[in-house]
Write an enzyme that holds these catalytic residues in place. Structure first.
Site, PDB file in Angstrom:
ATOM      1  N   LYS A 104     -28.365  41.968 -35.733  1.00 52.02           N
ATOM      2  CA  LYS A 104     -28.798  40.719 -36.361  1.00 52.02           C
ATOM      3  C   LYS A 104     -30.218  40.463 -35.867  1.00 52.02           C
ATOM      4  O   LYS A 104     -30.448  40.217 -34.682  1.00 52.02           O
ATOM      5  CB  LYS A 104     -27.889  39.550 -35.989  1.00 52.02           C
ATOM      6  N   GLY A 165     -28.470  24.929 -34.980  1.00 50.25           N
ATOM      7  CA  GLY A 165     -27.835  23.936 -34.122  1.00 50.25           C
ATOM      8  C   GLY A 165     -27.977  22.506 -34.567  1.00 50.25           C
ATOM      9  O   GLY A 165     -27.509  21.592 -33.884  1.00 50.25           O
ATOM     10  N   ALA A 191     -26.915  29.195 -39.878  1.00 46.92           N
ATOM     11  CA  ALA A 191     -27.592  28.076 -39.214  1.00 46.92           C
ATOM     12  C   ALA A 191     -27.489  26.783 -40.013  1.00 46.92           C
ATOM     13  O   ALA A 191     -27.696  26.760 -41.224  1.00 46.92           O
ATOM     14  CB  ALA A 191     -29.066  28.380 -38.933  1.00 46.92           C
ATOM     15  N   ASN A 213     -21.956  28.869 -35.260  1.00 48.07           N
ATOM     16  CA  ASN A 213     -21.850  28.879 -33.803  1.00 48.07           C
ATOM     17  C   ASN A 213     -21.713  27.453 -33.261  1.00 48.07           C
ATOM     18  O   ASN A 213     -20.646  27.020 -32.860  1.00 48.07           O
ATOM     19  CB  ASN A 213     -23.054  29.586 -33.195  1.00 48.07           C
ATOM     20  N   THR A 214     -22.811  26.701 -33.285  1.00 48.84           N
ATOM     21  CA  THR A 214     -22.845  25.403 -32.613  1.00 48.84           C
ATOM     22  C   THR A 214     -21.764  24.445 -33.092  1.00 48.84           C
ATOM     23  O   THR A 214     -21.144  23.747 -32.280  1.00 48.84           O
ATOM     24  CB  THR A 214     -24.227  24.752 -32.807  1.00 48.84           C
TER      25      THR A 214
END
Length: 264
Positions: A104, A165, A191, A213-214
């Site tokens: 990535k 995030g 994202a 993710n976040t």
């Protein structure tokens, strides 16, 4: 006759993936919460930022020791790299460690908003593709850049929905729609996804997968949020395959007017 569900598989670089939800491994409060989230998400592809691991002490446990490599495909991530040269070095490190030829690609010089550098990303991608890497580049939602990356041989394009995030959802909706419309490689929205509805919307547009993710790692209950986003992504994909109705400027009655008796 083959059904849509049977034919609806995601293939990246010749590898078939059952799950269209990819997970990052940063920001989790504990290894246990990360592993629980991975389990609940049903994901197969897991990103790991090599630059943020302490690899100098061979006795110190890292995420690479915690994750079951037989169960999950590790996707090395060049997060933390500010230039193409740095990202290329990290990709070489991943290959030398026997992790993967998949990478990535992130090149982010901007410390405040964390927007990727398009020129350095394209430069690094060109080198890595030429060296046989399967490159999954993280980019701004730029249709022109996405097409250039596809043309040089990246195996996906990964446009951002909003800053990393931020949890702002899909602020680049129209650009992502254009990228999806023009792409011949899988499009992974990466994202900014903050909730299951964001994942569902990305998939309804026709994205091939989402990377989160976040929103999961910092949730009050990461495993429960992972399960919820999994269901959101699945629902969005089903809606895309089903074919939503077009938006109309006027109302349209649900019941037909034909055959209704009217007062004389």
């Amino acid at each position: 006759m083959q059904t849509i569900a049977a034919a609806d598989s995601l293939v990246i670089a010749g590898v078939e993936l059952r799950s269209r939800l990819f997970l990052g491994t940063g920001k989790y409060p504990t290894d246990e919460s990360m592993l629980a989230a991975l389990e609940a998400s049903g994901c197969e592809l897991v990103t790991v930022a090599l630059r943020r691991l302490d690899l100098d002490d061979p006795k110190k446990k890292t995420i690479l020791d915690v994750i079951d490599w037989k169960r999950y495909r590790i996707l090395p991530n060049t997060a933390g790299c500010r230039t193409a040269d740095e990202a290329i070095r990290i990709a070489h490190l991943a290959r030398s460690m026997g992790l993967s030829d998949w990478v990535k690609l992130e090149v982010i010089p901007d410390p405040r908003y964390l927007f990727p550098d398009p020129e350095e990303t394209l430069k690094a991608a060109r080198v890595l593709v030429g060296e046989g890497f399967k490159v999954l580049p993280y980019i701004n939602a730029d249709p022109v850049l996405a097409k250039k990356l596809e043309e040089i041989g990246t195996v996906t394009v990964m446009p951002l929905g909003s800053p990393i995030g931020s949890g702002q959802g899909l602020q680049t909706l129209e650009q992502i729609r254009i990228i999806i419309e023009e792409a011949s490689v899988p499009v992974v929205v990466d994202a900014g996804i903050g909730a299951p509805s964001d994942a569902a919307l990305a998939m309804e547009l026709g994205a091939d997968a989402v990377l989160v993710n976040t929103a999961i790692a910092l949730a009050r209950d990461p495993a429960l949020m992972a399960a919820a986003i999994r269901e959101g992504a699945q629902a969005g994909r089903k809606a895309y395959n089903a074919g939503r109705i077009p938006k109309r400027g006027e109302a349209s009655a649900s019941s037909p007017a034909e055959g209704i008796s009217r007062p004389s």
